[in-house]
Design a protein around this motif. Structure first.
Motif, PDB file in Angstrom:
ATOM      1  N   GLU A 167       0.847  -1.192   0.000  1.00 60.32           N
ATOM      2  CA  GLU A 167       0.000   0.000   0.000  1.00 60.32           C
ATOM      3  C   GLU A 167       0.883   1.243   0.000  1.00 60.32           C
ATOM      4  N   PHE A 168       0.359   2.301  -0.601  1.00 61.51           N
ATOM      5  CA  PHE A 168       1.122   3.554  -0.646  1.00 61.51           C
ATOM      6  C   PHE A 168       0.344   4.648   0.070  1.00 61.51           C
ATOM      7  N   GLU A 169       1.019   5.324   1.005  1.00 60.79           N
ATOM      8  CA  GLU A 169       0.371   6.401   1.744  1.00 60.79           C
ATOM      9  C   GLU A 169       1.444   7.318   2.340  1.00 60.79           C
ATOM     10  N   LYS A 201       4.026   0.437   2.154  1.00 62.25           N
ATOM     11  CA  LYS A 201       3.845  -0.375   3.348  1.00 62.25           C
ATOM     12  C   LYS A 201       3.345  -1.762   2.970  1.00 62.25           C
ATOM     13  N   LEU A 202       3.827  -2.745   3.709  1.00 62.57           N
ATOM     14  CA  LEU A 202       3.339  -4.111   3.540  1.00 62.57           C
ATOM     15  C   LEU A 202       2.111  -4.279   4.418  1.00 62.57           C
ATOM     16  N   HIS A 203       0.992  -4.556   3.800  1.00 59.53           N
ATOM     17  CA  HIS A 203      -0.275  -4.647   4.514  1.00 59.53           C
ATOM     18  C   HIS A 203      -0.205  -5.677   5.645  1.00 59.53           C
ATOM     19  N   GLY A 204      -0.745  -5.285   6.806  1.00 56.58           N
ATOM     20  CA  GLY A 204      -0.799  -6.185   7.953  1.00 56.58           C
ATOM     21  C   GLY A 204       0.477  -6.276   8.755  1.00 56.58           C
ATOM     22  N   THR A 205       1.471  -5.465   8.391  1.00 57.38           N
ATOM     23  CA  THR A 205       2.745  -5.466   9.126  1.00 57.38           C
ATOM     24  C   THR A 205       3.138  -4.019   9.420  1.00 57.38           C
ATOM     25  N   ASN A 206       4.235  -3.876  10.151  1.00 55.33           N
ATOM     26  CA  ASN A 206       4.774  -2.537  10.389  1.00 55.33           C
ATOM     27  C   ASN A 206       5.953  -2.232   9.469  1.00 55.33           C
ATOM     28  N   LYS A 207       6.108  -3.027   8.440  1.00 56.67           N
ATOM     29  CA  LYS A 207       7.201  -2.843   7.494  1.00 56.67           C
ATOM     30  C   LYS A 207       6.843  -1.746   6.472  1.00 56.67           C
TER      31      LYS A 207
END
Length: 779
Positions: free
Chosen positions: A569-571, A576-582
């Protein structure tokens, strides 16, 4: 968080400090200069040219004529497009030579050029070129040019001096509406020829490189790729890759610089002939003589209304004065002057016809508004006349006929489909801002000063977003970003607006964004800027380029974050990798695309995105609209008009940059004031220009400008993902008729119900004297 919107205009730092780079600021090594030999006759046969005296002058490098053009196999220039492309008839389109060989058809036709070491030598030598002319009869009035005994400009035109006749609407339905009407009002209306008068006159430098067998043209242009296509393909007859066009900073265009002029090709050809760069910059008098001009329409208009003020039908027959050639983009004014005649009103039946007519004056082409001001002038003058005939408030008749929001999308009787607009609400807001109810007190105060007072409220709608466009976004190896624009800014502030948009989308500081335009070697393809198209088409293409770039970045981010691209995802500038803090910043991903080794090499070298968008034909355009109120005073003893207040409400869709929007509106209003009160390109019966300098052609000055109240209204457009509507033409569209209607409102008690533009001080004074004399003779 997203980047805050940049508050200033990026371009202003160099413009306000004198660091802009215009064509006349460029000097190339061994540069020479070109001067023009122009026809002093409006219509004449060229029997011979003697250049010997000029060639004998020291410093003269060459004198070139139409015979040299033919000997070198150069081509002539057709119109950019004819009405057939937009569904109209074929019409007769001219082929314009860059130097005339047989017959001149207007004063200012190019007959020969002189190339010399200095500008002064070139001009002196040009005066020494002797041309033997056989004068012919000339015609300057479009209606007179259609008579059987009028001199013909083009012998092979099968319809005499008529290039094309365009019609819209339903004559039978309109005739029925007129038969049922309680009132039919008729007026003859005129929109005079006007000169674009850009602050920077046209100019160009041509340079031929023998080593590469390639040309470079520096030119003041709104459409560099369009210039390249025409000059390479039609005139020089070479591959487009052999011609580079560079359009640096441009000091205003207004449609004048949307198409090439003969000088753009002449400097290139001359450069190869003399093996040196060749420069030409128009003097102001040359510009008034040789530039394309705008407007030039006369129309017989009729409006049919019911006793309650409902408009039942509109009928108009118009004549557009094409001048000597069907040149550049002359088609849009013909179309838009009819297509937009219904304006914001629910008019069920129209019967509209226009004639495009050849005459012995300079060619007509697009000028800011391009037919829209003529359409608005037609309908808004007639709405005021209908209100006066019915003894109605001019605001009320407009509210009764305004298209309602729930009717959207609304198809007009001329084939336009409006997607959005709150026209009645705009009228109410403008009326309130104008203190409509307090007007009687202001009339009384004016009367005490011996002045007349008048007011008007008018509406307009225009069409914006034509053709298609391409934009590119490219990350550099250091993580900075470059916008490569197919549009072309010449005062609009694109570097600011587009950089702001990208900054908000990608969370890149504006200072880290570079803006590139106006060079056909750097920009793959583009359509330039005209017709209020850049915000919609350029903006939409830029949005698609952003989406493509982010999509590519997601694949690289998936590798780094050890996930799948569909889960990225881009924000706020982070992938960002969905469902993680990466997560990883977009700019870091961009840098990875430039690494010379490792698994990232599988994704190719560099990170960029490109996007394209389309307008009419092919996709729906947008319809900016607005409402203007003008209130003014007239000194009956001198004929002076004093603009007291000008209020402009404009529906611009989604606002991209309010400051730039209002700047466009203010500039358009200034040009509208000029058209209404001051400006007219005038010719005598023999086709001689009588307004050939700024002593004779009057431009608006600071003293003519009122305080402008501008309000931007956001009614998002539904035909593009940004929701934007164009703004570049708006001020120039409504202002002429708002001023004329206010003048007529002030004069109506004197028995004056019509007056032609420009309403100059002498013209107004004479009209008042005539009305007063009539009153004295027939009290």
């Amino acid at each position: 968080m997203k980047q805050e919107t940049f508050k200033g205009r990026i371009e202003d730092a160099r413009f306000l400090t004198g660091r802009g780079r215009y064509v006349d600021d460029i000097t190339l090594p061994r540069q020479s200069y070109m001067a023009l030999v122009l026809s002093p006759h409006a219509h004449a046969v060229v029997k011979g040219i003697d250049a010997s005296a000029a060639m004998d002058m020291p410093g003269v490098l060459a004198v070139l004529t139409g015979r040299d053009v033919l000997a070198d196999g150069l081509g002539s220039v057709p119109p950019f497009f004819m009405p057939k492309l937009w569904g109209g008839p074929d019409g007769y389109g001219t082929l314009r030579p860059i130097l005339v060989t047989d017959k001149v058809r207007c004063v200012g036709d190019r007959v020969a050029i002189v190339v010399a070491e200095t500008r002064d030598i070139a001009r002196i030598a040009a005066d020494a070129v002797a041309v033997d002319y056989e004068p012919l009869a000339a015609v300057t009035d479009a209606r007179a040019a259609l008579s059987d005994d009028a001199p013909r400009l083009w012998d092979d035109c099968p319809t005499g001096n008529l290039s094309v006749k365009l019609s819209m609407g339903n004559p039978a339905l309109t005739a029925d509406a007129f038969a049922k009407a309680d009132r039919v009002i008729a007026r003859r209306l005129k929109s005079p020829r006007v000169a674009p008068s850009s602050l920077e006159p046209r100019g160009c430098i041509g340079s031929y490189d023998w080593a590469e067998d390639r040309y470079t043209l520096y030119t003041s242009s709104q459409d560099p790729h369009g210039f390249r296509k025409v000059i390479a393909g039609q005139v020089l007859k070479i591959a487009e890759t052999r011609l580079r066009v560079i359009s640096p900073d441009v000091g205003g265009g207004f449609g004048l610089k949307a198409h090439m002029h003969p000088e753009d090709a002449l400097v290139l050809w001359a450069s190869k002939r003399v093996d040196r760069p060749v420069k030409w910059i128009a003097t102001r008098s040359e510009a008034l003589l040789t530039d394309t001009q705008g407007r030039g329409q006369e129309v017989d208009a009729e409006i049919a209304v019911s006793a309650e003020g409902r408009v039942l039908g509109l009928r108009a027959t118009a004549w557009h004065n094409l001048g000597a050639y069907f040149w550049g983009t002359a088609t849009p004014p013909l179309y838009f002057s009819m297509q937009l005649a219904p304006n914001i009103y629910d008019i069920p039946a129209v019967d509209l016809t226009t004639h495009a007519v050849f005459t012995n004056i300079a060619p007509m082409s697009v000028y800011r508004g391009a037919g829209r001001p003529e359409a608005t002038y037609l309908i808004e003058r007639m709405m005021d006349e209908a209100a006066a005939e019915l003894h109605m408030d001019p605001v009320s008749i407009r509210k009764i006929n305004a298209i309602r929001p729930e009717a959207m999308p609304y198809a007009t009787a001329t084939g336009m489909t409006y997607d959005s607009g709150r026209f009645g609400d705009m009228i109410d807001q403008a009326r309130a801002a104008a203190d409509w109810e307090g007007y009687p007190k202001r009339v009384a105060a004016s009367r005490e000063r011996g002045r007349l007072r008048g007011r008007s409220l008018i509406s307009y709608v225009e069409v914006a977003g034509v053709m298609n466009e391409r934009m590119e976004l490219r990350f550099e190896p250091d993580g900075t970003l470059t916008i490569i624009a197919g549009t072309h800014s010449h005062g609009q502030g694109h570097a600011t607006t587009f950089s702001e948009m990208v900054s908000q989308w990608l969370s890149i500081p504006v200072d880290d964004i570079r803006y590139v335009q106006g060079d056909t070697d750097k920009v793959l393809i583009g359509r330039g800027t005209f017709a209020a198209r850049s915000s919609m088409l350029g903006g939409t293409a830029l949005l698609k380029a952003k989406d493509q770039l982010v999509g590519k970045a997601k694949a690289m981010a998936a590798l780094v974050l050890e996930g799948q691209a569909e889960n990225i995802e881009f924000e706020d500038g982070l992938l960002k990798l969905h469902g993680t803090n990466k997560s990883i910043p977009l700019r870091e991903v961009a840098k990875l695309h430039y690494l010379p080794a490792g698994p990232v090499m599988a994704f190719g070298l560099g990170l960029a995105g490109e996007g394209t968008s389309a307008g009419k034909p092919g996709a729906a355009p947008n319809y900016p609209n607005g409402c203007q109120v003008c209130e003014l005073e007239i000194d009956p003893d001198s004929g002076e008009v004093i603009l007291d207040r000008m209020i402009a409400f404009d529906d611009v869709g989604r606002i991209l940059n309010a400051m730039l929007c209002e700047g466009q509106i203010h500039g358009g209003i200034a040009q509208g004031i000029g058209q209404a009160l001051l400006e007219e390109v005038a010719y005598d019966a023999e086709g001689q220009l009588t307004s050939g300098s700024l002593m004779d052609y009057c431009l608006p000055r600071a003293e003519h400008m009122p305080s402008i109240v501008s309000r931007l209204i956001e009614v998002p457009c539904t035909t593009n993902p940004l929701g934007v509507k164009g703004i570049g033409e708006s001020g120039a569209i409504g202002t002429p008729v708002s001023i004329v209607n206010a003048i007529v409102d002030a004069l109506r008690p004197l028995g004056i119900d019509n007056i032609d533009m420009p309403v100059t001080q002498p013209r107004l004074w004479a009209a008042i004297r005539q009305a007063q004399a009539k009153e004295e003779a027939y009290p």
